[in-house]
Design an enzyme around this catalytic site. Structure first.
Site, PDB file in Angstrom:
ATOM      1  N   ASP A 264     -58.809  17.617  -4.400  1.00  0.00           N
ATOM      2  CA  ASP A 264     -57.830  16.529  -4.264  1.00  0.00           C
ATOM      3  C   ASP A 264     -57.263  16.293  -5.792  1.00  0.00           C
ATOM      4  O   ASP A 264     -58.174  15.854  -6.418  1.00  0.00           O
ATOM      5  CB  ASP A 264     -58.684  15.286  -3.838  1.00  0.00           C
ATOM      6  CG  ASP A 264     -57.784  14.097  -3.578  1.00  0.00           C
ATOM      7  OD1 ASP A 264     -56.680  14.187  -3.629  1.00  0.00           O
ATOM      8  OD2 ASP A 264     -58.449  12.884  -3.260  1.00  0.00           O
TER       9      ASP A 264
ATOM     10  N   ASP B 133     -50.824  16.961  -2.494  1.00  0.00           N
ATOM     11  CA  ASP B 133     -51.977  16.828  -3.683  1.00  0.00           C
ATOM     12  C   ASP B 133     -53.268  17.057  -3.075  1.00  0.00           C
ATOM     13  O   ASP B 133     -54.393  16.963  -3.800  1.00  0.00           O
ATOM     14  CB  ASP B 133     -51.893  15.487  -4.306  1.00  0.00           C
ATOM     15  CG  ASP B 133     -52.092  14.231  -3.421  1.00  0.00           C
ATOM     16  OD1 ASP B 133     -52.091  14.428  -2.080  1.00  0.00           O
ATOM     17  OD2 ASP B 133     -52.499  13.175  -3.990  1.00  0.00           O
ATOM     18  N   GLU B 134     -53.622  17.549  -1.809  1.00  0.00           N
ATOM     19  CA  GLU B 134     -55.037  17.714  -1.528  1.00  0.00           C
ATOM     20  C   GLU B 134     -55.057  18.875  -0.218  1.00  0.00           C
ATOM     21  O   GLU B 134     -54.086  18.960   0.629  1.00  0.00           O
ATOM     22  CB  GLU B 134     -55.708  16.471  -0.793  1.00  0.00           C
ATOM     23  CG  GLU B 134     -54.987  15.679   0.229  1.00  0.00           C
ATOM     24  CD  GLU B 134     -55.749  14.443   0.907  1.00  0.00           C
ATOM     25  OE1 GLU B 134     -57.177  14.764   0.679  1.00  0.00           O
ATOM     26  OE2 GLU B 134     -55.273  13.463   1.092  1.00  0.00           O
TER      27      GLU B 134
END
Length: 369
Positions: free
Chosen positions: A13, A107-108
């Protein structure tokens, strides 16, 4: 691999991703509270730096509230093309370690590193090397959670944020879950957490103490999931081919609208955003949903499922207009509209894309928040 051995799952993350990219690219923003979004009176914070979070600024917070909490807050407009480019860099790093990558957002992502492609011996060492490479190649920090299933890995990635990592081993998993508040559990949103609290369920231990029959009576089909995660169980594989379930876009108007032409124009603008994604992804759904939020924050949705997928822009326009017209004339001012397409199948477009329909009003409907 031993079929009976625990899997090795990493949840990576990125730390305050959008805001961190902006601080990386503009040195004057470093160390300052930054919000990605619009500072307009009807704007909303899309992302906040850790400096802004320390002052109580969070994503989805109205901009006026964010500025009251943090008067020195600096707003920057989002640059999604840049965020997508950085995300591609990060995923290229992941691909050096495994083919089993399941993105959750820009983003993860989950990574299954059970096969240990780089011979690093442990998932801990793998996560550490991945985070180091992300920092070297992008100038950004990431946090990681390591565990034997996806549920625990995602929880673990929050444990040492920012720029840290945490592992939950098979030996510690069930007991570790019991000590956590259920509000932290993935899949337990604020409404469900409030309901659980009313039922005397505030921690993982409380959840585990409830029989499956009790959970079924109160939570229906979700009961099995809650029963399993309270014991640290999650058999879901990391699925690199996990299909996206929907595509949507919404906008907050600069002022509450009651004029039908302006409201319809806003809906068409959102339908165009959704169609652009559908056409690019070659994903076409049967269900169209229009969302309306009034000035007093009451929210309604209207949906319709068709026998066949929506495969032209004009079909999506027509379906969206039909749904919004079901709530017009507006009984109160409307502050937000959104359009979503879901229930995807294997449909393909019916020939060339038709020209863009002219909105019912030439006036720009709103600025996106």
């Amino acid at each position: 691999m031993d079929p009976g051995a625990p899997r090795k799952i990493i949840h990576v993350d990125m730390d305050a991703f959008y805001a961190s990219v902006e601080q990386r690219d503009d040195p004057t923003l470093r160390g300052r509270p930054v919000a990605v979004g619009s500072p307009a009176a009807r704007g909303v914070v899309a992302a906040a730096s850790y400096e802004a979070r320390a002052a109580g600024v969070r994503s989805a917070l109205p901009s006026v509230t964010a500025l009251r909490r943090c008067p020195e807050l600096v707003f920057v407009r989002p640059r999604f093309d840049v965020y997508k480019a950085v995300s591609r860099q990060i995923h290229a790093i992941f691909a050096d370690y495994t083919d089993l990558i399941q993105p959750l957002s820009l983003d993860e992502a989950y990574l299954d590193v059970t096969a240990d492609r780089r011979a690093l011996a442990t998932a801990w060492a793998t996560a550490k090397e991945i985070r180091a490479r992300i920092l070297t190649e992008t100038g950004l920090t990431a946090s990681a959670g390591i565990s034997y299933n996806k549920f625990l890995a995602k929880l673990a990635s929050d444990q040492r944020k920012p720029n840290g990592q945490f592992a939950v081993t098979p030996a510690m998993g069930p007991d570790w879950v019991q000590a956590l508040p259920v509000s932290r559990f993935h899949g337990v949103g604020p409404v469900t957490a409030a309901k659980m609290k009313r039922l005397g369920i505030e921690t993982g231990a409380d959840l585990r103490a409830k029989p499956l029959a009790f959970l079924e009576a109160h939570f229906g089909s979700a009961a099995g999931w809650y029963h399993a995660i309270a014991r640290g169980h999650d058999e879901r594989p990391v699925n690199p081919n996990c299909a996206r379930k929907s595509s949507g876009s919404e906008t907050t108007f600069d002022r509450d609208l009651t004029d039908a032409n302006e409201i319809e124009a806003g809906v068409l603008r959102m339908a165009e955003d959704v169609w652009t994604w559908c056409e690019r992804a070659q994903a076409f759904g049967r269900t169209v949903t229009v969302k309306v939020k009034y000035g007093d924050f009451r929210q309604i949705t209207r949906s319709r499922s068709r026998p066949a997928a929506v495969t032209t822009r004009d079909e999506l326009y027509a379906a969206s207009l039909e749904l919004i017209r079901a709530v017009l004339p507006a009984a109160a001012g409307i502050r937000l509209v959104g359009v979503t397409v879901s229930n995807f199948g294997d449909a393909k477009p019916k020939g060339p894309t038709l020209p863009l329909l002219e909105p019912p009003s030439s006036r720009p409907p709103a600025s996106s928040a």
